[in-house]
Design a protein around this motif. Structure first.
Motif: not given
Length: 344
Positions: A8-9, A14-16, A56-66
C-alpha cells in the motif's frame, strides 16, 4: 522470489510524476521570466555560476532518493530462508486412525473429523515443542515428519481422510512402532506418542509395541474416539446413502474398544481418555504433556522471506547526500571541487 510486504505504501510513488510535471512547469515559468528580464547572452555574463543542467540533475537525484525511500518503507523481501532457533520443549508424535470405522457418527460429526479438530486444538496450545503426524489403518504412514512448523501440521491435518491409506484395518502396533522411529535421532529429551483411535485393533500386538516404547523412554497416551454402544459406518454408493455391511450382508456396528486402549496406555505409562460428544479430554491430555520435562533443542524455523528494505533506505540517504553536494552555486567549501564542467 520477491514480494513487497506493505504494497500500500507504493501508492506514494504517484507523487513522482506529479513532481515531474510541477518541475517542468516551474522551469518554463522561470525561463519566461528571464526572457522578460533581459537577453540570454547578457544574463549569462551577469550570472556566470548559474547552470542550466544542475537543477535538472539535482531534481532527478531527489526523485531517485524519494523513490528509493518509498520502496524501502514498503519492505521489499527477497528469497526464502531457514532460521535456527533454540527452544525448550518435547517431541510429540500423533498417530491418527483413518480406518473406515472412524467415519462412524456416534460422535458428531464423525469420529475422524472430531479427532482432527482435537489435534488442531492441541497444536494451537503448543509453543516450543516439535510435532509429527502419523496416519494408520491396516498399515502406518508418516504424514508429517517431526517439525516445529505448526502451520504445516495443520495444513497436512486438513487433507487427512480414509482414502490416503490404501490398506484398511486398524494396526495400532504398527503406528506405535513407526512413531518410535520418527523422533529426532539426536534428541534425548521427553518424547510422547498420542494414539487417537476407536481401539478396534485387528492387526498386531499394540500392547507389546507400547511396552517397547516405554522401555525407550517414550510415553504412550491413548484417546478413545467413539461410544461403547457403537455406531454405524456411513457409505455412499451410486448417489445413495447407506451403511457399511459385512460379507454376510449384516450392517456393521463399530464399537469403542475401551479395554484395549486402557491396556495400551498402561503399557506405555500414559493415560487413557475417552472422548464423547461433549468433550474430547484435550485439556487433561495437554496438562499431562505439559508436565513432561522440557529440553533445549534447535529447530529450523521456515521464514518465508528475508527483508531487504535497508538497501533501499541506504540508497535513498546516499542520493540525498549526493543532492547536497550538487549545488546550483558554488560555496566556499566546495569551490575547488568540480563535479561538472563550466558551461561556456
Amino acid at each position: 522470489m520477491f514480494r513487497i510486504a506493505n504494497p500500500e505504501y507504493l501508492y506514494a510513488l504517484l507523487l513522482i510524476p506529479a513532481l515531474i510535471v510541477f518541475f517542468w512547469h516551474s522551469r518554463i515559468q522561470r525561463r519566461k521570466a528571464l526572457n522578460r528580464f533581459g537577453q540570454k547572452e547578457i544574463l549569462s555574463v551577469l550570472m556566470p555560476n548559474v547552470s542550466a543542467t544542475r537543477p535538472a540533475i539535482k531534481f532527478t537525484v531527489l526523485l531517485l532518493a524519494l523513490a528509493s525511500i518509498i520502496v524501502g518503507i514498503a519492505r521489499p523481501q527477497f528469497g526464502s530462508k531457514l532460521k535456527t532457533v533454540k527452544r525448550e520443549g518435547i517431541e510429540l508424535i500423533i498417530a491418527l486412525d483413518v480406518s473406515n470405522s472412524m467415519l462412524a457418527e456416534d460422535i458428531q460429526p464423525n469420529r475422524l473429523e472430531r479427532s482432527k479438530r482435537a489435534i488442531s486444538q492441541l497444536v494451537d496450545k503448543l509453543s516450543n515443542d516439535k510435532i509429527g503426524l502419523i496416519v494408520f489403518a491396516g498399515e502406518a504412514y508418516t504424514q508429517l515428519p517431526i517439525t516445529a512448523d505448526y502451520v504445516s501440521a495443520k495444513l497436512f491435518l486438513s487433507s487427512i481422510s480414509p482414502q490416503i491409506v490404501p490398506t484398511q484395518g486398524t494396526a495400532i502396533g504398527a503406528a506405535i512402532d513407526l512413531g518410535i522411529k520418527s523422533f529426532s535421532p539426536q534428541f534425548e529429551g521427553s518424547k510422547t506418542i498420542i494414539v487417537i483411535t476407536d481401539g478396534e485393533n485387528h492387526e498386531d500386538d499394540a500392547v507389546g509395541s507400547a511396552t517397547n516404547a516405554n522401555k525407550l523412554g517414550i510415553v504412550v497416551h491413548t484417546i478413545g474416539m467413539g461410544l461403547p454402544q457403537g455406531g454405524l459406518i456411513p457409505v455412499s454408493s451410486n448417489g445413495q446413502q447407506g451403511y457399511r455391511k459385512d460379507n454376510q450382508g449384516n450392517t456393521i456396528v463399530t464399537k469403542l474398544d475401551e479395554p484395549m486402549l486402557q491396556k495400551i496406555a498402561q503399557a506405555g505409562k500414559g493415560i487413557y481418555i475417552r472422548a464423547n460428544n461433549t468433550q474430547d479430554g484435550l485439556n487433561t491430555l495437554f496438562n499431562e504433556v505439559n508436565k513432561m520435562e522440557k529440553t533445549e533443542m534447535e529447530s529450523q524455523v521456515y521464514a518465508d522471506y528475508d527483508d531487504r528494505f535497508q538497501y533501499f533506505l541506504a540508497l535513498g540517504l546516499f542520493l540525498i547526500l549526493l543532492d547536497f553536494l550538487i549545488l546550483e552555486r558554488k560555496n566556499k567549501y566546495l569551490k575547488n571541487f568540480k563535479l561538472f564542467s563550466e558551461r561556456k
